[in-house]
Design an enzyme around this catalytic site. Structure first.
Site, PDB file in Angstrom:
ATOM      1  N   HIS A 235       0.804  -1.223   0.000  1.00  0.00           N
ATOM      2  CA  HIS A 235       0.000   0.000   0.000  1.00  0.00           C
ATOM      3  C   HIS A 235       0.835   1.270   0.000  1.00  0.00           C
ATOM      4  O   HIS A 235       0.281   2.372   0.084  1.00  0.00           O
ATOM      5  CB  HIS A 235      -0.986   0.030   1.180  1.00  0.00           C
ATOM      6  CG  HIS A 235      -1.825  -1.204   1.304  1.00  0.00           C
ATOM      7  ND1 HIS A 235      -2.712  -1.594   0.326  1.00  0.00           N
ATOM      8  CD2 HIS A 235      -1.893  -2.143   2.274  1.00  0.00           C
ATOM      9  CE1 HIS A 235      -3.301  -2.720   0.687  1.00  0.00           C
ATOM     10  NE2 HIS A 235      -2.811  -3.077   1.864  1.00  0.00           N
ATOM     11  N   ARG A 297      -4.073  17.851   1.189  1.00  0.00           N
ATOM     12  CA  ARG A 297      -2.707  18.392   1.287  1.00  0.00           C
ATOM     13  C   ARG A 297      -2.011  18.210  -0.047  1.00  0.00           C
ATOM     14  O   ARG A 297      -2.565  17.610  -0.980  1.00  0.00           O
ATOM     15  CB  ARG A 297      -1.927  17.640   2.367  1.00  0.00           C
ATOM     16  CG  ARG A 297      -1.941  16.123   2.150  1.00  0.00           C
ATOM     17  CD  ARG A 297      -1.010  15.380   3.062  1.00  0.00           C
ATOM     18  NE  ARG A 297      -1.233  13.943   3.046  1.00  0.00           N
ATOM     19  CZ  ARG A 297      -0.788  13.103   2.125  1.00  0.00           C
ATOM     20  NH1 ARG A 297      -0.108  13.576   1.099  1.00  0.00           N
ATOM     21  NH2 ARG A 297      -1.018  11.808   2.204  1.00  0.00           N
TER      22      ARG A 297
END
Length: 632
Positions: A235, A297
């Site tokens: 991941h 972000r």
């Protein structure tokens, strides 16, 4: 416009933000922990403020210290970078309440997208397609296990407050669900202070597609097209590119429009990324692409978007935070060429990707490509933080040209003496599936054994090293690199002796002898000093010396010794002295560089000499326990 900017981060992203701020005439302030006192981002800033001990929980994650640093230096704005406090709505609100400019989205937008379960519910309401799964409040093992059974295995457990690959576990078998849930919750609790999870159906042929969005305070939202981040390991993104291979215009328009709807649903301002998972079993299709989450972000991989659009996303962030409108309209944005990025880590793929902190004596920049560094020659990589030390990016007219360019960049890049994943990155880029654009998030896992395999130096490597060694025959400082005899290998003149053109080299325990054929050699080579040279082939650095190498000083562990592979903290111990264990059984978990590393029994046997408990700090090569082999 912002006059002085404090960057509430470290490493390459802090350096990246400072570069744009400096170009805009904005003064910069760095913050640093004990471990980062001499770091590159500290040296790069106009001012620097110490904010605490090395652990992030006592420095980079303490918002009060960061705001105080901004106040004491007269900074009027704070940029959070990514990671640490970048998606902490409470910190964003505290920055604003302190009278400072927050370079990021509104706290309410962060909150709306911060918890994955609530975000998915909001996306459903906005008409954005989401992955099937469980978003409920009942977090009991019984309920979660039941829901997993209903969804159907394999399932993905995800921390609702997670990000960056942390707090995620794929579960293939119901019998592994409880232990995977426990591990996921523990990691989520440590990383985000929240151990709640959601469940999602695991898509069999998944592609990770994300869209860069940007909003301002005037109600404008645009997208800057998509990125493909499908090459992942556990991941964690490894290779990213823009645009996505195989993306047709109809699908691009659909996914980018969905991303803009998602951003507008939370009144978004600043840079953000909408992440989708695509079922690529039949290629990329709009009806098989589902919302996963929003990162409120700037992303690690933002440079590939900058390269194909010509936009400086950090400059946009600073302008929008200052109250300006987005500099370009949607119709003024277009895709130009192709860009690929690789993340360079201080880690050892041959040892399970264990972090490899330590001194960085030499850094050699390649002659082409874009490099975002967190270290320079003479720096060190600390064990306290994420081990990423650089990003390598290459942009060209086509995907294949960009791929070839990035291969050259990696092959000509040297970081010594720490171990990095450079050769692994090279092999990933050279996978036939990657070359063809046939990607999915399981590609690395299927080929990992081949991707991490070590290889002895080829004849070309040895010849290149031999061609460039001069220590025994020439004054190092007086080499004429263009001398004809030197280039032809007839460089071994000694007083009253014949020219010498064969060289004996040493690499590890091996000895090589070769004729120094030409100066150019056949593989990139860099002198680290007159006695040492590194030659690179397929991203793999082969170190040669002119003298036999002495022993490393490391002890030879007993076969059953459980050795700490790196400095870190023991977070759980599963066994006690006298316990009988089986091969592969987990004995304890060590945490280092924000990652958990399970240490397992090498064979069936009995535990003895257990030297640690939960909470123990250990050094590399420490013997943590011994497994005595089972008697026949």
């Amino acid at each position: 416009m912002i006059k002085k900017l404090l960057i509430a981060n470290r490493g390459e992203i802090a350096c990246r933000i400072m570069r744009t701020a400096r170009a805009m005439g904005i003064a910069t302030v760095a913050v640093y922990s004990d471990a980062d006192a001499k770091a590159l981002h500290v040296r790069s800033a106009d001012e620097a403020v110490h904010i605490g001990p090395s652990p992030a929980a006592e420095s980079y994650l303490v918002g009060e210290k960061i705001i105080a640093a901004a106040k004491s230096t007269g900074a009027d704005a704070i940029h959070p970078g990514y990671g640490f406090l970048s998606e902490n709505a409470g910190f964003a609100r505290d920055v604003i309440d302190a009278g400072l400019i927050w370079v990021g989205p509104k706290p309410e937008s962060i909150e709306a997208m911060g918890l994955k379960d609530a975000a998915k519910a909001r996306m459903i309401a906005a008409g954005v397609p989401v992955t099937p799964g469980y978003l409920g409040e009942d977090q009991s093992l019984e309920r979660l296990s039941k829901e997993a059974d209903m969804i159907g295995y394999p399932v993905l457990i995800k921390a609702v407050a997670g990000g960056g690959g942390k707090g995620m576990r794929k579960v293939d078998d119901p019998k592994d669900f409880a232990s995977s849930l426990e591990s996921c919750q523990r990691e989520a609790r440590a990383s985000f202070g929240n151990d709640e999870v959601l469940l999602e159906k695991w898509i069999t042929s998944p592609r990770h597609i994300e869209v860069q969005v940007f909003g301002d305070s005037h109600g404008n939202v645009v997208h800057l097209f998509e990125r493909d981040c499908s090459l992942q390991r556990r991941h964690q993104k490894v290779i990213e590119e823009a645009p996505a291979p195989g993306m047709d215009e109809e699908t691009r328009e659909a996914i980018c429009a969905a991303a803009v709807r998602a951003a507008k649903a939370v009144d978004y301002e600043g840079a953000g990324t909408i992440e989708f998972i695509a079922d690529a079993s039949e290629g990329l299709r709009a009806d098989r692409i589902f919302f996963m989450e929003m990162n409120t972000r700037l992303q690690v991989e933002h440079p590939v978007t900058e390269e194909i659009t010509g936009v400086d996303l950090v400059e946009w962030q600073l302008r929008v935070a200052s109250g300006e409108s987005i500099p370009l309209k949607q119709e003024e944005l277009s895709i130009n060429g192709w860009a690929i990025e690789a993340r360079l880590y201080a880690e050892d793929p041959a040892k399970g990707f264990l972090p490899s902190p330590g001194p960085v004596d030499e850094v050699f920049d390649p002659p082409e490509g874009r490099l975002e560094w967190s270290v320079e020659s003479g720096d060190s990589v600390t064990a306290f933080y994420d081990p990423m030390i650089a990003k390598a990016i290459f942009h060209d007219d086509s995907r294949e040209l960009a791929r070839q360019g990035l291969l050259r960049t990696l092959n000509n890049l040297v970081v010594f003496p720490i171990t990095t994943n450079k050769a692994f990155l090279y092999e990933c880029l050279d996978l036939k599936e990657f070359v063809a654009g046939d990607l999915d998030t399981g590609l690395i896992a299927r080929h990992e054994e081949t991707l991490v395999a070590s290889h002895p130096p080829s004849r070309d490597v040895v010849v290149s090293a031999a061609s460039r060694f001069r220590h025994d025959w020439l004054d190092w400082s007086g080499i004429d690199w263009n001398d004809r005899a030197f280039r032809e290998g007839t460089f071994g003149f000694r007083l009253n002796a014949s020219p010498k053109s064969s060289v004996t080299l040493y690499s590890g325990a091996e000895t090589y002898s070769a004729k120094a054929e030409t100066f150019a050699g056949k593989a990139p080579a860099d002198h680290l000093n007159p006695d040492t040279i590194v030659v690179t082939e397929r991203g793999r650095g082969h170190l040669f010396t002119s003298q036999p190498q002495r022993g490393t000083g490391h002890h030879h562990a007993h076969d059953g010794d459980i050795i700490a592979p790196m400095p870190g903290k023991v977070i759980t111990v599963d066994v006690a002295d006298g316990d009988t264990v089986t091969a592969g059984q987990r004995l304890m978990v060590l945490e280092a560089m924000k990652m958990e590393h399970a240490l397992t029994a090498p064979f069936d046997g009995t535990v003895s000499g257990l030297a640690v408990s939960a909470g123990s700090q250990v050094q590399v090569d420490a013997v943590l326990a011994i497994v005595e082999p089972k008697e026949e």
